[in-house]
Each structure stands twice: as structure tokens, then as C-alpha cells.
Design a protein around this motif. Structure first.
Motif, mmCIF file in Angstrom:
data_model
loop_
_atom_site.group_PDB
_atom_site.id
_atom_site.type_symbol
_atom_site.label_atom_id
_atom_site.label_comp_id
_atom_site.label_asym_id
_atom_site.label_seq_id
_atom_site.Cartn_x
_atom_site.Cartn_y
_atom_site.Cartn_z
ATOM 1 N N PRO A 146 -71.909 -44.308 5.620
ATOM 2 C CA PRO A 146 -71.823 -43.766 6.977
ATOM 3 C C PRO A 146 -72.754 -42.570 7.113
ATOM 4 O O PRO A 146 -73.065 -41.905 6.126
ATOM 5 N N ARG A 183 -71.707 -36.238 8.519
ATOM 6 C CA ARG A 183 -70.879 -35.692 9.595
ATOM 7 C C ARG A 183 -71.723 -34.897 10.599
ATOM 8 O O ARG A 183 -71.519 -35.019 11.797
ATOM 9 N N VAL A 226 -73.401 -37.150 13.075
ATOM 10 C CA VAL A 226 -72.461 -37.700 14.053
ATOM 11 C C VAL A 226 -72.129 -36.647 15.097
ATOM 12 O O VAL A 226 -72.087 -36.932 16.297
ATOM 13 N N GLY A 259 -66.017 -42.255 13.697
ATOM 14 C CA GLY A 259 -66.835 -41.799 12.571
ATOM 15 C C GLY A 259 -66.448 -40.408 12.117
ATOM 16 O O GLY A 259 -66.417 -40.110 10.927
#
Length: 178
Positions: A7, A10, A13, A144
Motif C-alpha cells: 500500500p 500514509r 494517502v 487506506g
């Protein structure tokens, strides 16, 4: 050979979320301003159009009449729903999950307003599609962020459990030495 896609970090995102929030603030703020002005000016617009009806082409006069026949309370309800959307956007800026729910619910109600109170000709399919896509993208971004929080919480719990097991091992060793 398993390929696992990591992913995004952070901070990426959060940057994407903030960019989308800024665009949503602009859009929703302009809509809120427009609806408040329309609600405030509607009686004056009706008077102006009635006084100058002869100067408008027939097609334009028909469209103006349809728009001016929308009740003033309709624009006020739209403004309240947009204010709730702005509240949800502020909450999402602070990374609160309740902000997403507040924003999504108000946007869905804004989509339903023409369906409930106006003629079907006022429904904009493009507006519905854009609203649904934006809500879906907010959902993906917020999910997310939640996964990143859950991963960090899991790592912290794992570290704490490892520390506790190390302490219990040393305690057990000291008890066996006695």
C-alpha cells in the motif's frame, strides 16, 4: 512467485486526501454560496423577470419560469445539506471517519432532492456520477488510512507482546535460578 503490492505510504494517502478535500471545499463552498444567494434573491428575481418578460426569447423565458417556480425553501434545504457536507469535509481533514459518513450522507441527500421535490428534468446524471465517484474515492482513501492505522497498531501490539514475553522469560529464568 507471489507479487504483493505494497500500500502507498500514509503520507501519500494523506496528501491525496487533502488535495481531494481542497477541491471539494471549493465546489461545496461555491454551491453553498450560490444556494444562499438564490434563496435570498428569489423574490427579487421573480419581480425582475415579470417586469422584463418581453425581452427574453420564448425558450429562455420558459426555462426561467421553471426555475423561478422552485420554492425558496428548496434552496435553503440544499444550503443546509451543503453546510453539512462542509462539516464532513472539515472532519475528514482532521482524519475522522465520522466526517466521511457525514459527507457521504449529505451528498446522497443532495442527489435525492431533485428526485423527491422537482420534475425529473432537473436531474443531472453527470452530477450523480461525479458525486458517487468522489464518495467512492473518499472511501478508498479513508480505508487506506484506517489500514495504515491498524497496521501501526498491530506493530505496536506485537512489539509490546515481544517485550512482555522477554520480561516473562527473564522472570522465569530468575525463578528457576532460585
Amino acid at each position: 512467485m507471489d507479487l504483493e503490492i505494497a500500500p502507498p505510504p500514509r503520507n501519500m494517502v494523506v496528501k491525496r486526501l487533502h488535495l481531494l478535500l481542497i477541491l471539494s471545499f471549493i465546489n461545496t463552498g461555491l454551491m453553498l454560496f450560490s444556494e444562499l444567494i438564490t434563496a435570498a434573491m428569489l423574490p427579487d428575481m421573480i419581480t425582475f423577470v415579470d417586469a422584463n418578460r418581453d425581452t427574453f426569447p420564448n425558450e429562455m423565458a420558459l426555462m426561467i419560469d421553471r426555475t423561478l417556480n422552485i420554492p425558496q425553501w428548496y434552496f435553503l434545504i440544499l444550503a443546509v445539506l451543503d453546510a453539512v457536507s462542509v462539516t464532513g469535509l472539515v472532519m475528514m481533514w482532521r482524519l475522522r471517519k465520522n466526517g466521511f459518513h457525514c459527507y457521504a450522507l449529505s451528498k446522497l441527500l443532495l442527489i435525492m432532492m431533485p428526485l423527491l421535490f422537482l420534475d425529473r428534468m432537473y436531474i443531472g446524471i453527470g452530477n450523480i456520477m461525479i458525486a458517487v465517484l468522489v464518495i467512492a474515492y473518499y472511501y478508498v482513501l479513508m480505508r487506506g488510512l484506517n489500514m495504515a492505522e491498524a497496521d501501526s497498531a498491530t506493530e505496536a501490539e506485537a512489539d509490546e507482546n515481544a517485550n512482555n514475553s522477554d520480561n516473562s522469560d527473564s522472570t522465569n529464568e530468575s525463578n528457576t535460578n532460585d
